[in-house]
Design an enzyme around this catalytic site. Structure first.
Site, mmCIF file in Angstrom:
data_model
loop_
_atom_site.group_PDB
_atom_site.id
_atom_site.type_symbol
_atom_site.label_atom_id
_atom_site.label_comp_id
_atom_site.label_asym_id
_atom_site.label_seq_id
_atom_site.Cartn_x
_atom_site.Cartn_y
_atom_site.Cartn_z
ATOM 1 N N ASP A 155 13.759 27.292 72.188
ATOM 2 C CA ASP A 155 13.038 26.748 70.987
ATOM 3 C C ASP A 155 11.579 26.933 71.152
ATOM 4 O O ASP A 155 11.042 27.329 72.217
ATOM 5 C CB ASP A 155 13.393 25.302 70.423
ATOM 6 C CG ASP A 155 13.664 25.218 69.014
ATOM 7 O OD1 ASP A 155 12.939 25.938 68.212
ATOM 8 O OD2 ASP A 155 14.314 24.460 68.657
ATOM 9 N N GLU A 190 12.303 31.144 67.543
ATOM 10 C CA GLU A 190 10.989 30.829 67.111
ATOM 11 C C GLU A 190 10.983 30.965 65.494
ATOM 12 O O GLU A 190 9.935 30.998 65.040
ATOM 13 C CB GLU A 190 9.906 31.824 67.843
ATOM 14 C CG GLU A 190 9.870 33.214 67.688
ATOM 15 C CD GLU A 190 9.367 33.824 66.331
ATOM 16 O OE1 GLU A 190 10.387 34.129 65.660
ATOM 17 O OE2 GLU A 190 8.468 33.785 66.027
ATOM 18 N N TRP A 191 12.021 31.185 64.863
ATOM 19 C CA TRP A 191 12.343 31.131 63.389
ATOM 20 C C TRP A 191 11.743 32.206 62.617
ATOM 21 O O TRP A 191 11.627 32.289 61.296
ATOM 22 C CB TRP A 191 11.577 29.853 62.875
ATOM 23 C CG TRP A 191 11.881 28.670 63.761
ATOM 24 C CD1 TRP A 191 12.912 27.992 64.125
ATOM 25 C CD2 TRP A 191 10.730 27.863 64.536
ATOM 26 N NE1 TRP A 191 12.754 26.943 65.245
ATOM 27 C CE2 TRP A 191 11.279 26.867 65.491
ATOM 28 C CE3 TRP A 191 9.474 27.948 64.628
ATOM 29 C CZ2 TRP A 191 10.594 26.310 66.078
ATOM 30 C CZ3 TRP A 191 8.458 27.274 65.437
ATOM 31 C CH2 TRP A 191 9.160 26.376 66.079
ATOM 32 N N GLY A 192 11.517 33.457 63.079
ATOM 33 C CA GLY A 192 11.028 34.736 62.630
ATOM 34 C C GLY A 192 9.756 34.531 62.502
ATOM 35 O O GLY A 192 9.253 35.918 62.005
ATOM 36 N N ASP A 213 15.379 26.549 59.702
ATOM 37 C CA ASP A 213 16.702 26.168 59.866
ATOM 38 C C ASP A 213 17.639 26.320 58.665
ATOM 39 O O ASP A 213 16.758 25.873 57.507
ATOM 40 C CB ASP A 213 16.468 24.726 60.348
ATOM 41 C CG ASP A 213 15.776 24.413 61.632
ATOM 42 O OD1 ASP A 213 15.515 25.560 62.289
ATOM 43 O OD2 ASP A 213 15.659 23.481 62.097
HETATM 44 C C1 GLA Z 1 14.573 23.688 65.550
HETATM 45 C C2 GLA Z 1 15.645 24.585 65.550
HETATM 46 C C3 GLA Z 1 17.027 24.028 65.269
HETATM 47 C C4 GLA Z 1 17.306 22.698 66.328
HETATM 48 C C5 GLA Z 1 16.235 21.898 66.335
HETATM 49 C C6 GLA Z 1 16.467 20.856 67.487
HETATM 50 O O1 GLA Z 1 14.220 22.893 64.263
HETATM 51 O O2 GLA Z 1 15.303 25.640 64.665
HETATM 52 O O3 GLA Z 1 18.139 24.959 65.306
HETATM 53 O O4 GLA Z 1 17.743 23.486 67.509
HETATM 54 O O5 GLA Z 1 15.088 22.200 66.571
HETATM 55 O O6 GLA Z 1 15.506 19.743 67.248
#
Ligand code: GLA
Length: 403
Positions: A155, A190-192, A213
């Site tokens: 993450d 890293e969510w994009g 998420d």
């Molecule tokens: C981030 C990630 C999630 C999860 C949480 C855990 O938000 O994007 O998928 O792994 O952390 O804390």
């Protein structure tokens, strides 16, 4: 069971397509994830409230309910397992949650035909503020390897927002995994925000999150769909776009996916989640309570024809061919020459449509197999029918022009 079928031949074929790929694939370790990873992750149902008994129960359930046989072959432990570091700075699990240790847990799931995934972060703390791996990459990678870990989700909370630092930190852990002595799939999370589709495979990732998420709602599902659907050029064997976990079967339950307005979806919407993720060759990672799965969630997650489309050896992510306020049509070429075509009705009412396959670039006559009905529903050059609000029809088309 669908994994690795025709993989060697598929890979060779894919290499011949590599000139149209947007990235240099020379660094990509295809053998770690020749098809999109599949499994189950602790996060969206349990959050950080996890322990070894839960993992045992989930492993047993996944064997008994057919998930392992269908290809869901990983259990991924997300955030909340960590218990700090020992006096030699080795990362250790929380002794209350995992009193037998992670190695014993890996042995347990391996004996069930499953692999074990774990989670860390490219900073000092994780997103839920547990111990993370910055500065300890090699030591942690060796620890994970010694435990028998097969997959690491890494993450990016508490890390600087620029792309350059992200590339450096992800490469550091990827290199550490490579020299750990054990093949470990590396999942970049890293969510994009730093457009990892341009660089994640190059630094050593097999998959990368393209979105924030997912929540348990239609709005969140389509939000992630809209981002991920435009990235088909970057996916292929060993390198997958990840629009986050499946929300199938969560049904508005408490937990991270239920936070911030995730009040649940209906079964038509959950079926669309599965359909669209499979069309996009996405990792298939369930996160519902598989120990108490209802019949509909079981039917949706275990549709073997749908899974075969996701796991197809050609490894192409579907292209979005048509998009307006009401309809979206996706097309995914398959290894044996068939095409998967998905028709999503995004509007609030049922609608009838008529699709001429030639408008999708598919000339000739086709046998049309409905992947959710599990039957051939016709032959011809078009399909006409009704699609419910938020439903996705998926057809497998076989060219029969020469017959
Ligand atoms: C981030 C990630 C999630 C999860 C949480 C855990 O938000 O994007 O998928 O792994 O952390 O804390």
């Amino acid at each position: 069971m669908f994994k690795h079928v025709f993989f060697a031949a598929g890979f060779l074929l894919c290499l011949s397509f590599s000139s149209v790929r947007a990235q240099n694939i020379s660094n990509v370790k295809v053998d770690l994830a020749p098809t999109p990873p599949m499994g189950w992750m602790t996060w969206n149902f349990f959050g950080t409230d996890i322990n070894e008994n839960i993992i045992h129960e989930v492993a047993d359930a996944m064997v008994n309910n057919g998930m392992v046989k269908a290809g869901y072959d990983h259990i991924m432990i997300d955030d909340g397992w960590q218990g700090g570091r020992d006096n030699k700075n080795n990362i250790i699990p929380d002794p209350k949650k995992f009193p037998s240790g992670i190695k014993a847990l890996a042995d347990y799931v391996h004996a069930k035909g499953l692999k074990l995934g774990i989670y860390s972060d490219a900073a000092q703390l994780t997103c839920a503020d547990y111990t993370a791996s910055l500065g300890f990459e090699e030591q942690d990678a060796k620890t994970f390897a010694s435990w028998g870990i097969d997959y690491l989700k890494y993450d990016y909370c508490h890390a600087p927002s620029d792309s350059n630092t992200a590339k450096i930190r992800y490469k550091k852990m990827a290199d550490a995994l490579k020299s750990s002595g054990r093949p470990i799939v590396f999942s970049i999370c890293e969510w994009g925000g730093r457009q990892p589709w341009f660089w994640a495979a190059g630094v050593g990732g097999q998959l990368w999150r393209t979105t924030g998420d997912v929540r348990d709602s239609w709005k969140s599902l389509t939000h992630n769909l809209d981002i991920n659907a435009n990235l088909s050029a970057y996916a292929g064997p060993g390198r997958w776009n990840d629009p986050d976990m499946l929300i199938v079967g969560l049904r508005g339950s408490k937990g991270p996916a239920g936070d911030l307005g995730g009040t649940g979806c209906n079964d038509i919407e959950y079926q669309s989640n599965m359909s669209l993720w499979c069309m996009m060759a996405s990792p298939l990672v369930a996160t519902n309570d598989v120990r108490n799965m209802n019949t509909e969630a079981n039917r949706i997650l275990l549709n073997d024809e749908m899974i075969a489309i996701d796991q197809d050896a050609l490894g192409k992510q579907a292209d979005k061919k048509t998009a307006n306020d009401s309809w979206e049509i996706f097309e995914k070429p398959l290894f044996n020459g068939d095409y998967a075509v998905a028709v999503l009705n995004r509007s609030a009412a049922a609608q009838t449509t008529n699709i001429n396959f030639s408008e999708l670039g598919l000339d000739g006559k086709y046998e049309i197999r409905d992947v959710w009905e599990h039957k051939i529903i016709g032959k011809g050059k078009s399909w006409k029918g009704a699609v419910q609000s938020h439903e996705t029809k998926v057809f497998r088309l076989k060219n029969i022009s020469k017959k």
